[in-house]
Design a protein around this motif. Structure first.
Motif, PDB file in Angstrom:
ATOM      1  N   ALA A 294      17.988 -14.486   4.996  1.00  0.00           N
ATOM      2  CA  ALA A 294      19.284 -13.822   4.831  1.00  0.00           C
ATOM      3  C   ALA A 294      19.548 -13.540   3.358  1.00  0.00           C
ATOM      4  O   ALA A 294      19.465 -14.436   2.510  1.00  0.00           O
ATOM      5  CB  ALA A 294      20.395 -14.676   5.417  1.00  0.00           C
ATOM      6  N   GLY A 295      19.838 -12.284   3.049  1.00  0.00           N
ATOM      7  CA  GLY A 295      20.144 -11.905   1.679  1.00  0.00           C
ATOM      8  C   GLY A 295      18.942 -11.687   0.785  1.00  0.00           C
ATOM      9  O   GLY A 295      19.096 -11.333  -0.393  1.00  0.00           O
ATOM     10  N   LYS A 296      17.739 -11.892   1.295  1.00  0.00           N
ATOM     11  CA  LYS A 296      16.537 -11.724   0.485  1.00  0.00           C
ATOM     12  C   LYS A 296      16.145 -10.254   0.412  1.00  0.00           C
ATOM     13  O   LYS A 296      16.344  -9.489   1.351  1.00  0.00           O
ATOM     14  CB  LYS A 296      15.377 -12.542   1.069  1.00  0.00           C
ATOM     15  CG  LYS A 296      15.600 -14.040   1.072  1.00  0.00           C
ATOM     16  CD  LYS A 296      15.703 -14.591  -0.341  1.00  0.00           C
ATOM     17  CE  LYS A 296      15.633 -16.119  -0.388  1.00  0.00           C
ATOM     18  NZ  LYS A 296      16.759 -16.762   0.312  1.00  0.00           N
ATOM     19  N   ARG A 297      15.569  -9.887  -0.726  1.00  0.00           N
ATOM     20  CA  ARG A 297      14.984  -8.560  -0.914  1.00  0.00           C
ATOM     21  C   ARG A 297      13.461  -8.705  -0.837  1.00  0.00           C
ATOM     22  O   ARG A 297      12.866  -9.440  -1.628  1.00  0.00           O
ATOM     23  CB  ARG A 297      15.401  -7.965  -2.267  1.00  0.00           C
ATOM     24  CG  ARG A 297      16.864  -7.544  -2.298  1.00  0.00           C
ATOM     25  CD  ARG A 297      17.278  -7.016  -3.667  1.00  0.00           C
ATOM     26  NE  ARG A 297      16.447  -5.895  -4.103  1.00  0.00           N
ATOM     27  CZ  ARG A 297      16.641  -4.629  -3.742  1.00  0.00           C
ATOM     28  NH1 ARG A 297      17.642  -4.321  -2.900  1.00  0.00           N
ATOM     29  NH2 ARG A 297      15.864  -3.661  -4.196  1.00  0.00           N
ATOM     30  N   ILE A 298      12.870  -8.050   0.129  1.00  0.00           N
ATOM     31  CA  ILE A 298      11.456  -8.223   0.437  1.00  0.00           C
ATOM     32  C   ILE A 298      10.707  -6.910   0.201  1.00  0.00           C
ATOM     33  O   ILE A 298      11.047  -5.874   0.792  1.00  0.00           O
ATOM     34  CB  ILE A 298      11.256  -8.664   1.904  1.00  0.00           C
ATOM     35  CG1 ILE A 298      12.087  -9.914   2.208  1.00  0.00           C
ATOM     36  CG2 ILE A 298       9.777  -8.908   2.178  1.00  0.00           C
ATOM     37  CD1 ILE A 298      11.689 -11.141   1.425  1.00  0.00           C
ATOM     38  N   GLY A 299       9.693  -6.948  -0.651  1.00  0.00           N
ATOM     39  CA  GLY A 299       8.834  -5.798  -0.854  1.00  0.00           C
ATOM     40  C   GLY A 299       7.893  -5.616   0.315  1.00  0.00           C
ATOM     41  O   GLY A 299       7.280  -6.584   0.785  1.00  0.00           O
ATOM     42  N   VAL A 300       7.791  -4.406   0.816  1.00  0.00           N
ATOM     43  CA  VAL A 300       6.928  -4.099   1.957  1.00  0.00           C
ATOM     44  C   VAL A 300       5.722  -3.334   1.438  1.00  0.00           C
ATOM     45  O   VAL A 300       5.840  -2.177   1.003  1.00  0.00           O
ATOM     46  CB  VAL A 300       7.698  -3.268   3.011  1.00  0.00           C
ATOM     47  CG1 VAL A 300       6.775  -2.885   4.165  1.00  0.00           C
ATOM     48  CG2 VAL A 300       8.898  -4.060   3.522  1.00  0.00           C
ATOM     49  N   TRP A 301       4.571  -3.997   1.464  1.00  0.00           N
ATOM     50  CA  TRP A 301       3.359  -3.435   0.845  1.00  0.00           C
ATOM     51  C   TRP A 301       2.356  -3.043   1.931  1.00  0.00           C
ATOM     52  O   TRP A 301       1.816  -3.900   2.615  1.00  0.00           O
ATOM     53  CB  TRP A 301       2.735  -4.458  -0.110  1.00  0.00           C
ATOM     54  CG  TRP A 301       1.480  -3.988  -0.780  1.00  0.00           C
ATOM     55  CD1 TRP A 301       1.209  -2.746  -1.256  1.00  0.00           C
ATOM     56  CD2 TRP A 301       0.315  -4.779  -1.047  1.00  0.00           C
ATOM     57  NE1 TRP A 301      -0.048  -2.700  -1.827  1.00  0.00           N
ATOM     58  CE2 TRP A 301      -0.614  -3.923  -1.700  1.00  0.00           C
ATOM     59  CE3 TRP A 301      -0.024  -6.111  -0.811  1.00  0.00           C
ATOM     60  CZ2 TRP A 301      -1.878  -4.380  -2.108  1.00  0.00           C
ATOM     61  CZ3 TRP A 301      -1.274  -6.559  -1.221  1.00  0.00           C
ATOM     62  CH2 TRP A 301      -2.181  -5.708  -1.864  1.00  0.00           C
ATOM     63  N   LEU A 302       2.144  -1.773   2.087  1.00  0.00           N
ATOM     64  CA  LEU A 302       1.115  -1.268   2.984  1.00  0.00           C
ATOM     65  C   LEU A 302       0.587   0.029   2.375  1.00  0.00           C
ATOM     66  O   LEU A 302       1.192   1.091   2.528  1.00  0.00           O
ATOM     67  CB  LEU A 302       1.654  -1.029   4.393  1.00  0.00           C
ATOM     68  CG  LEU A 302       0.615  -0.589   5.424  1.00  0.00           C
ATOM     69  CD1 LEU A 302      -0.494  -1.620   5.575  1.00  0.00           C
ATOM     70  CD2 LEU A 302       1.266  -0.328   6.775  1.00  0.00           C
ATOM     71  N   ASP A 303      -0.526  -0.081   1.660  1.00  0.00           N
ATOM     72  CA  ASP A 303      -1.092   1.044   0.927  1.00  0.00           C
ATOM     73  C   ASP A 303      -2.568   1.159   1.271  1.00  0.00           C
ATOM     74  O   ASP A 303      -3.412   0.503   0.661  1.00  0.00           O
ATOM     75  CB  ASP A 303      -0.905   0.835  -0.574  1.00  0.00           C
ATOM     76  CG  ASP A 303      -1.316   2.047  -1.397  1.00  0.00           C
ATOM     77  OD1 ASP A 303      -2.003   2.926  -0.847  1.00  0.00           O
ATOM     78  OD2 ASP A 303      -0.957   2.106  -2.587  1.00  0.00           O
ATOM     79  N   PRO A 304      -2.919   1.984   2.287  1.00  0.00           N
ATOM     80  CA  PRO A 304      -4.320   2.081   2.716  1.00  0.00           C
ATOM     81  C   PRO A 304      -5.276   2.497   1.606  1.00  0.00           C
ATOM     82  O   PRO A 304      -6.461   2.165   1.658  1.00  0.00           O
ATOM     83  CB  PRO A 304      -4.267   3.140   3.826  1.00  0.00           C
ATOM     84  CG  PRO A 304      -2.871   3.065   4.349  1.00  0.00           C
ATOM     85  CD  PRO A 304      -2.030   2.773   3.149  1.00  0.00           C
ATOM     86  N   SER A 305      -4.781   3.204   0.584  1.00  0.00           N
ATOM     87  CA  SER A 305      -5.666   3.628  -0.496  1.00  0.00           C
ATOM     88  C   SER A 305      -6.133   2.452  -1.332  1.00  0.00           C
ATOM     89  O   SER A 305      -7.159   2.539  -2.027  1.00  0.00           O
ATOM     90  CB  SER A 305      -4.951   4.643  -1.398  1.00  0.00           C
ATOM     91  OG  SER A 305      -3.879   4.039  -2.108  1.00  0.00           O
ATOM     92  N   ILE A 306      -5.413   1.328  -1.275  1.00  0.00           N
ATOM     93  CA  ILE A 306      -5.770   0.133  -2.050  1.00  0.00           C
ATOM     94  C   ILE A 306      -6.275  -0.982  -1.134  1.00  0.00           C
ATOM     95  O   ILE A 306      -7.300  -1.608  -1.396  1.00  0.00           O
ATOM     96  CB  ILE A 306      -4.562  -0.366  -2.863  1.00  0.00           C
ATOM     97  CG1 ILE A 306      -4.165   0.683  -3.911  1.00  0.00           C
ATOM     98  CG2 ILE A 306      -4.887  -1.698  -3.546  1.00  0.00           C
ATOM     99  CD1 ILE A 306      -2.918   0.336  -4.669  1.00  0.00           C
ATOM    100  N   GLN A 307      -5.552  -1.238  -0.068  1.00  0.00           N
ATOM    101  CA  GLN A 307      -5.881  -2.358   0.810  1.00  0.00           C
ATOM    102  C   GLN A 307      -6.920  -2.017   1.871  1.00  0.00           C
ATOM    103  O   GLN A 307      -7.500  -2.908   2.474  1.00  0.00           O
ATOM    104  CB  GLN A 307      -4.615  -2.842   1.534  1.00  0.00           C
ATOM    105  CG  GLN A 307      -3.490  -3.309   0.632  1.00  0.00           C
ATOM    106  CD  GLN A 307      -2.171  -3.306   1.374  1.00  0.00           C
ATOM    107  OE1 GLN A 307      -1.521  -2.284   1.495  1.00  0.00           O
ATOM    108  NE2 GLN A 307      -1.777  -4.467   1.882  1.00  0.00           N
ATOM    109  N   GLY A 308      -7.161  -0.734   2.117  1.00  0.00           N
ATOM    110  CA  GLY A 308      -7.890  -0.303   3.292  1.00  0.00           C
ATOM    111  C   GLY A 308      -6.895   0.006   4.398  1.00  0.00           C
ATOM    112  O   GLY A 308      -5.708  -0.314   4.307  1.00  0.00           O
ATOM    113  N   ASP A 309      -7.372   0.632   5.434  1.00  0.00           N
ATOM    114  CA  ASP A 309      -6.501   1.053   6.532  1.00  0.00           C
ATOM    115  C   ASP A 309      -6.535   0.006   7.642  1.00  0.00           C
ATOM    116  O   ASP A 309      -7.579  -0.213   8.259  1.00  0.00           O
ATOM    117  CB  ASP A 309      -6.954   2.402   7.068  1.00  0.00           C
ATOM    118  CG  ASP A 309      -5.990   2.984   8.092  1.00  0.00           C
ATOM    119  OD1 ASP A 309      -5.022   2.278   8.462  1.00  0.00           O
ATOM    120  OD2 ASP A 309      -6.197   4.130   8.519  1.00  0.00           O
ATOM    121  N   PRO A 310      -5.402  -0.647   7.936  1.00  0.00           N
ATOM    122  CA  PRO A 310      -5.399  -1.651   9.003  1.00  0.00           C
ATOM    123  C   PRO A 310      -5.435  -1.046  10.395  1.00  0.00           C
ATOM    124  O   PRO A 310      -5.643  -1.764  11.375  1.00  0.00           O
ATOM    125  CB  PRO A 310      -4.089  -2.396   8.767  1.00  0.00           C
ATOM    126  CG  PRO A 310      -3.192  -1.368   8.180  1.00  0.00           C
ATOM    127  CD  PRO A 310      -4.082  -0.515   7.313  1.00  0.00           C
TER     128      PRO A 310
END
Length: 522
Positions: A294-310
């Motif tokens: 509650a009240g947290k700011r969470i970065g959502v990281w999903l970048d296929p160019s860096i991590q690969g495509d899940p």
């Protein structure tokens, strides 16, 4: 004192005859005395033992019997501890005399990855079958807390640092570990045995180690919780090393409560590991809060160019997980982590140089009959090629041997400095720029079919930034793609261990995404 028996492992000199296990186990039920061990926390078990509904001896007998039934299929356990029942009986006597246990791990069966010094410690290699290592600091802390060390878990041989063509979960000593959800699928590594043992209820909790994803990836693929603490929170003394700049032990468990309880025991200052000098005792279970998001700011990281495509299916599950975060009062902020190409380029050669230095020192200091240094291990593998090199080569070893093996070498120390600084800056800069409390990403795409001909075929991963930075991360089950589990990773800055565990706990309590293994043949 302790004694280990290898009767449950693949015999010395043998390897897995085929990738696909023959059949599913006859029974997957994990109940004892009317209690479902798969869903209980260590705190629940303490209550059961304090009320005399269950004893540590009964619990240990149950797990040893279960290992005998399931391990021929799973190959998750290399050795069991012949003194485990004596340790359990001692815990029961202490509880009888005092009326209660001495802590959350008193009487709790724990499995150690087989690169953690305790009895014979092989790192999955036949080259180390004659070693006589000192007991690891982590093992000492567990025993001092009353835990019952039930045995040693299989792993990717040499903690997956031998070949770029390897099949994760395979070792010459233990064979190929099978994924308990779909048996012909991979477990990832290198903490494959501990992750499978936790998932399949072969021990209450397990201890893995990570250099670059070796706790996070197998935990995600096997539907369990894996916690990689801040570098220096847990001692590496007595653990077969790759690099002091990234190595750390950490818990692998079925729930976040157990991970927090284990971390509370094993995180301690060790005079023989200077990195732990600032570690103070901390009860991580007290910070677990179902409302921590509650009240947290969470970065959502999903970048296929860096991590690969899940893949689309994993992305869909991840989107549902992000929705669960926001439903608990968190604010989701899309992010991309910068400078990770620098990390990817500079980490591997730095690790190779650090590995040569570290393994040469480890072998020189460890009594027993084994190669004296990395050059000797390479020669051993070449001489034992029918077993050790049957499925893949040792090109990482060969490259490491060409390095100076000197952490102060200007070329390699510059690579290390650049890689670590880039990883730390990528995480810290992103957190600061968006005023974030943590970053989340899919831990893994679904497990792939194990195939020695191709080696590992996974192309997606999110563990590297935290691993190279030395920062904490925790993965918790977030759902399934078909019958295969996928995990959600929480990533934070140095020292944010308690906060990450609390947020992971809140997500776990909201979603209850974990399900017990299905043991499908294919």
């Amino acid at each position: 004192m302790f004694a280990l028996t290898a009767t449950l492992a693949v015999p010395s000199g043998a390897v897995a005859a085929a990738v696909s296990p023959a059949s599913a186990p006859a029974s997957a039920d994990a109940r004892i005395a009317g209690l479902d061990l798969d869903t209980m926390t260590v705190l629940d078990l303490q209550q059961a033992m304090d009320s005399h509904r269950l004893s540590s001896t009964e619990l240990t007998v149950f797990y040893l019997a279960r290992i005998k039934v399931l391990n021929p299929t799973l190959h998750a356990v290399i050795q069991t501890n012949r003194d485990a029942l004596n340790e359990a009986a001692a815990s029961d006597v202490h509880r009888l005399l005092t009326g209660h246990g001495s802590g959350p791990l008193d009487g709790i069966p724990v499995l150690l990855k087989d690169n953690i010094g305790f009895g014979q410690t092989t790192d999955g290699s036949e080259a180390l079958l004659g070693d006589q290592p000192a007991e690891a600091f982590v093992a000492q802390k567990l025993q001092a807390a009353g835990a019952v060390i039930i045995g040693k878990g299989n792993l990717s041989e040499w903690t997956d640092f031998r070949s770029t063509h390897a099949t994760s979960g395979w070792s010459a000593v233990g064979g190929l570990t099978a994924n308990p959800y779909v048996l012909d699928h991979n477990t990832c590594g290198s903490s494959s045995g501990p992750a499978v043992a936790a998932a399949a209820d072969l021990a209450t909790v397990t201890i893995g180690t990570e250099t670059d994803g070796s706790i996070m990836c197998p935990s995600g693929l096997n539907g369990v919780v894996g916690f990689k603490p801040t570098l220096g929170e847990v001692s590496r003394t007595g653990v077969i090393p790759i690099s002091a700049a990234q190595d750390t032990p950490g818990p692998i468990t079925r729930n976040v409560t157990d991970a927090a309880a284990v971390e509370s025991v094993i995180a301690a200052a060790d005079p023989n590991d200077p990195a732990t000098a600032g570690t103070v005792a901390h009860d991580y279970t007290k910070g677990l809060d179902p409302h921590a998001l509650a009240g947290k700011r969470i970065g959502v990281w999903l970048d296929p160019s860096i991590q690969g495509d899940p893949g689309a299916a994993t992305t869909a599950v991840f989107n549902q997980a992000v929705a669960a975060l926001t439903a608990q009062g968190a604010t989701a902020v899309p992010v991309t982590l910068p400078d990770l190409s620098t990390v990817a380029d500079d980490e591997p050669p730095a690790l190779a140089n650090e590995f040569k230095y570290s393994i040469n020192r480890y072998l020189a200091a460890t009594p027993g009959q084994h190669p004296a240094d990395l050059a000797g291990v390479i020669a051993f593998n070449n001489a034992d090629a029918a077993t050790e090199l049957r499925y893949f080569d040792q090109n990482i070893f060969d490259f490491a041997q060409t390095t100076p093996g000197d952490p102060n070498d200007p070329t390699y120390s510059a690579l290390r400095q650049t890689a670590t600084s880039a990883a730390q800056g990528s995480i810290d800069g992103t957190l600061a720029a968006q005023n974030l409390d943590a970053i989340v990403a899919p831990t893994n795409a679904p497990a792939w079919i194990s195939d020695f001909a191709t080696g590992d075929t996974n192309t997606f991963g999110s563990a590297r930034p935290a691993a190279v930075a030395g920062y904490p991360s925790v993965t918790v089950p977030m759902g399934f793609v078909g019958p295969l589990p996928v995990g959600l990773s929480f990533i934070g800055t140095k020292g944010s261990d308690a906060s990450l565990l609390a947020m992971a706990y809140a997500f776990e309590q909201q979603t209850h995404a974990r399900k017990a293994p299905t043991y499908l043949a294919h």
